[in-house]
Design a protein around this motif. Sequence first.
Motif, PDB file in Angstrom:
ATOM      1  N   MET A   1       0.828  -1.209   0.000  1.00 20.37           N
ATOM      2  CA  MET A   1       0.000   0.000   0.000  1.00 20.37           C
ATOM      3  C   MET A   1       0.861   1.257   0.000  1.00 20.37           C
ATOM      4  SD  MET A   1      -2.922   1.297  -0.212  1.00 20.37           S
ATOM      5  CE  MET A   1      -3.850  -0.242  -0.100  1.00 20.37           C
ATOM      6  N   VAL A   2       1.969   1.222   0.719  1.00 16.98           N
ATOM      7  CA  VAL A   2       2.882   2.371   0.716  1.00 16.98           C
ATOM      8  C   VAL A   2       3.399   2.618  -0.695  1.00 16.98           C
ATOM      9  CG1 VAL A   2       5.127   3.211   1.498  1.00 16.98           C
ATOM     10  CG2 VAL A   2       3.561   2.136   3.131  1.00 16.98           C
ATOM     11  N   LYS A   3       3.752   1.560  -1.380  1.00 17.11           N
ATOM     12  CA  LYS A   3       4.253   1.681  -2.754  1.00 17.11           C
ATOM     13  C   LYS A   3       3.156   2.216  -3.688  1.00 17.11           C
ATOM     14  CE  LYS A   3       7.844  -1.905  -2.478  1.00 17.11           C
ATOM     15  NZ  LYS A   3       7.959  -1.927  -1.030  1.00 17.11           N
ATOM     16  N   VAL A   4       1.914   1.776  -3.469  1.00 12.99           N
ATOM     17  CA  VAL A   4       0.795   2.278  -4.276  1.00 12.99           C
ATOM     18  C   VAL A   4       0.619   3.783  -4.060  1.00 12.99           C
ATOM     19  CG1 VAL A   4      -1.705   2.210  -4.581  1.00 12.99           C
ATOM     20  CG2 VAL A   4      -0.418   0.072  -4.358  1.00 12.99           C
ATOM     21  N   VAL A   5       0.662   4.209  -2.798  1.00 10.68           N
ATOM     22  CA  VAL A   5       0.492   5.629  -2.472  1.00 10.68           C
ATOM     23  C   VAL A   5       1.613   6.467  -3.084  1.00 10.68           C
ATOM     24  CG1 VAL A   5       0.479   7.320  -0.593  1.00 10.68           C
ATOM     25  CG2 VAL A   5      -0.820   5.194  -0.362  1.00 10.68           C
ATOM     26  N   VAL A   6       2.853   5.987  -2.979  1.00 14.14           N
ATOM     27  CA  VAL A   6       3.989   6.713  -3.546  1.00 14.14           C
ATOM     28  C   VAL A   6       3.834   6.824  -5.068  1.00 14.14           C
ATOM     29  CG1 VAL A   6       6.470   6.608  -3.988  1.00 14.14           C
ATOM     30  CG2 VAL A   6       5.592   6.103  -1.705  1.00 14.14           C
ATOM     31  N   SER A   7       3.411   5.739  -5.707  1.00 11.58           N
ATOM     32  CA  SER A   7       3.252   5.743  -7.164  1.00 11.58           C
ATOM     33  C   SER A   7       2.193   6.751  -7.601  1.00 11.58           C
ATOM     34  CB  SER A   7       2.872   4.336  -7.649  1.00 11.58           C
ATOM     35  OG  SER A   7       3.895   3.408  -7.354  1.00 11.58           O
ATOM     36  N   PHE A   8       1.071   6.781  -6.875  1.00 11.96           N
ATOM     37  CA  PHE A   8       0.011   7.707  -7.245  1.00 11.96           C
ATOM     38  C   PHE A   8       0.377   9.151  -6.910  1.00 11.96           C
ATOM     39  CE2 PHE A   8      -2.705   3.992  -7.751  1.00 11.96           C
ATOM     40  CZ  PHE A   8      -3.488   4.381  -8.828  1.00 11.96           C
ATOM     41  N   ALA A   9       1.204   9.347  -5.901  1.00  5.84           N
ATOM     42  CA  ALA A   9       1.673  10.696  -5.602  1.00  5.84           C
ATOM     43  C   ALA A   9       2.517  11.222  -6.759  1.00  5.84           C
ATOM     44  CB  ALA A   9       2.485  10.696  -4.306  1.00  5.84           C
ATOM     45  N   ILE A  10       3.390  10.364  -7.295  1.00  9.91           N
ATOM     46  CA  ILE A  10       4.198  10.738  -8.458  1.00  9.91           C
ATOM     47  C   ILE A  10       3.304  10.982  -9.671  1.00  9.91           C
ATOM     48  CG2 ILE A  10       6.011   9.988 -10.048  1.00  9.91           C
ATOM     49  CD1 ILE A  10       7.040  10.667  -7.299  1.00  9.91           C
ATOM     50  N   LEU A  11       2.292  10.131  -9.828  1.00  8.68           N
ATOM     51  CA  LEU A  11       1.374  10.290 -10.952  1.00  8.68           C
ATOM     52  C   LEU A  11       0.640  11.635 -10.871  1.00  8.68           C
ATOM     53  CD1 LEU A  11      -0.820   7.606 -12.571  1.00  8.68           C
ATOM     54  CD2 LEU A  11      -1.921   9.743 -11.914  1.00  8.68           C
ATOM     55  N   LEU A  12       0.245  12.051  -9.674  1.00  7.26           N
ATOM     56  CA  LEU A  12      -0.445  13.327  -9.501  1.00  7.26           C
ATOM     57  C   LEU A  12       0.468  14.510  -9.829  1.00  7.26           C
ATOM     58  CD1 LEU A  12      -2.538  12.657  -6.270  1.00  7.26           C
ATOM     59  CD2 LEU A  12      -3.364  12.837  -8.615  1.00  7.26           C
ATOM     60  N   VAL A  13       1.730  14.381  -9.470  1.00 12.02           N
ATOM     61  CA  VAL A  13       2.689  15.435  -9.825  1.00 12.02           C
ATOM     62  C   VAL A  13       2.802  15.539 -11.342  1.00 12.02           C
ATOM     63  CG1 VAL A  13       5.099  16.155  -9.710  1.00 12.02           C
ATOM     64  CG2 VAL A  13       3.985  15.225  -7.676  1.00 12.02           C
ATOM     65  N   GLY A  14       2.898  14.380 -11.997  1.00 12.74           N
ATOM     66  CA  GLY A  14       2.948  14.378 -13.462  1.00 12.74           C
ATOM     67  C   GLY A  14       1.674  14.938 -14.067  1.00 12.74           C
ATOM     68  N   ALA A  15       0.515  14.628 -13.447  1.00 13.96           N
ATOM     69  CA  ALA A  15      -0.767  15.129 -13.943  1.00 13.96           C
ATOM     70  C   ALA A  15      -0.820  16.650 -13.877  1.00 13.96           C
ATOM     71  CB  ALA A  15      -1.914  14.511 -13.146  1.00 13.96           C
ATOM     72  N   ALA A  16      -0.227  17.220 -12.829  1.00 15.60           N
ATOM     73  CA  ALA A  16      -0.193  18.683 -12.705  1.00 15.60           C
ATOM     74  C   ALA A  16       0.613  19.295 -13.851  1.00 15.60           C
ATOM     75  CB  ALA A  16       0.411  19.077 -11.358  1.00 15.60           C
ATOM     76  N   VAL A  17       1.723  18.646 -14.207  1.00 19.78           N
ATOM     77  CA  VAL A  17       2.540  19.124 -15.332  1.00 19.78           C
ATOM     78  C   VAL A  17       1.756  19.025 -16.638  1.00 19.78           C
ATOM     79  CG1 VAL A  17       4.643  18.729 -16.670  1.00 19.78           C
ATOM     80  CG2 VAL A  17       4.696  18.502 -14.174  1.00 19.78           C
ATOM     81  N   GLY A  18       1.079  17.881 -16.837  1.00 16.99           N
ATOM     82  CA  GLY A  18       0.286  17.690 -18.055  1.00 16.99           C
ATOM     83  C   GLY A  18      -0.876  18.655 -18.145  1.00 16.99           C
ATOM     84  N   TRP A  19      -1.452  19.007 -16.999  1.00 12.34           N
ATOM     85  CA  TRP A  19      -2.558  19.963 -16.970  1.00 12.34           C
ATOM     86  C   TRP A  19      -2.101  21.344 -17.443  1.00 12.34           C
ATOM     87  CZ3 TRP A  19      -7.757  19.589 -15.470  1.00 12.34           C
ATOM     88  CH2 TRP A  19      -8.416  20.798 -15.264  1.00 12.34           C
ATOM     89  N   ILE A  20      -0.909  21.725 -17.014  1.00 15.92           N
ATOM     90  CA  ILE A  20      -0.368  23.038 -17.384  1.00 15.92           C
ATOM     91  C   ILE A  20       0.145  23.045 -18.821  1.00 15.92           C
ATOM     92  CG2 ILE A  20       1.401  24.754 -16.831  1.00 15.92           C
ATOM     93  CD1 ILE A  20       1.305  23.727 -13.942  1.00 15.92           C
ATOM     94  N   PHE A  21       0.739  21.915 -19.232  1.00 16.16           N
ATOM     95  CA  PHE A  21       1.290  21.803 -20.590  1.00 16.16           C
ATOM     96  C   PHE A  21       0.644  20.622 -21.312  1.00 16.16           C
ATOM     97  CE2 PHE A  21       4.710  23.381 -17.769  1.00 16.16           C
ATOM     98  CZ  PHE A  21       4.888  24.643 -18.316  1.00 16.16           C
TER      99      PHE A  21
END
Length: 276
Positions: free
Chosen positions: A63-83
């Motif tokens: 579960m910790v690994k899942v949370v870390v992965s989705f946290a990274i995914l959300l950071v990437g999503a913020a970049v994709g949202w802007i660009f």
Amino acid sequence: MASSNPAFNNSPAFSDRANTAGKFPITPAPSTEGMTAEQLTELYSRPSATPVETDRMTYEDTMVKVVVSFAILLVGAAVGWIFPVLAIPAAIVGFVLALVNIFKKKPSPALVLSYAAVEGIFVGGITSFFESHYPGIALQAVIGTLVVVGVTLALFASGKIRASKRATKIFLIAMVGYLVFSVVNVILMATGVTSDAFGLRSAPIPFLGGLPLGVVLGVLVIIMAAYSLVLDFDSIQKGVQRGAPRIYGWTGAFGIMVTVVWLYLEILRLLAILRR
């Protein structure tokens, strides 16, 4: 029982075809024969071994690994949202990374997190595009995804829903049918046979009052994605029970991430068709 998720099917820790039973033997508990009362008390008062100490896969560590992965995914999503222009390149790179993660027998945390970041950029870019046409759709899709994942996890954890051979066989047949439909739809759109943004999904169903095919299909696919989550949870459960090495928790995180992203995109598309 085969999983729909190739991330699990190609991993020796989760695949039944890999003959993994007994592949990851559990270290036996120390013998208590000949121990004094004081030694037994000291032994049983020791804190439980952590995943690091046992080097075995656990639900908590996964579960910790899942949370870390989705946290990274959300950071990437913020970049994709802007660009949002980065969405298409990210989709290509994400596809390549997905294949590498799927066929790599031993998971790599760096590759899984790289996939999370790139896939996040793709999801963020696509979401930004839809949001510009249908304001508020991003929040609706996120809430819908969280509800489906939460309900599915709760039902699985309570034992009210389980994967079965018959249901999985029906699911796999439906998946093949859906893939064939998707390929045909893309070809028709690319060749100009249908000019609608959603292709055949926008075609009205006469006996349902003109309801678009994409609505009915979208609901069915969301149910399929939810069952795919059940298969993913079941695979992780098997990995823990088999005593798979702790590193395979990253495979579990990758598999869950693939299914949840698929679920989110299907909900996003369904909402867009409804909003039209």
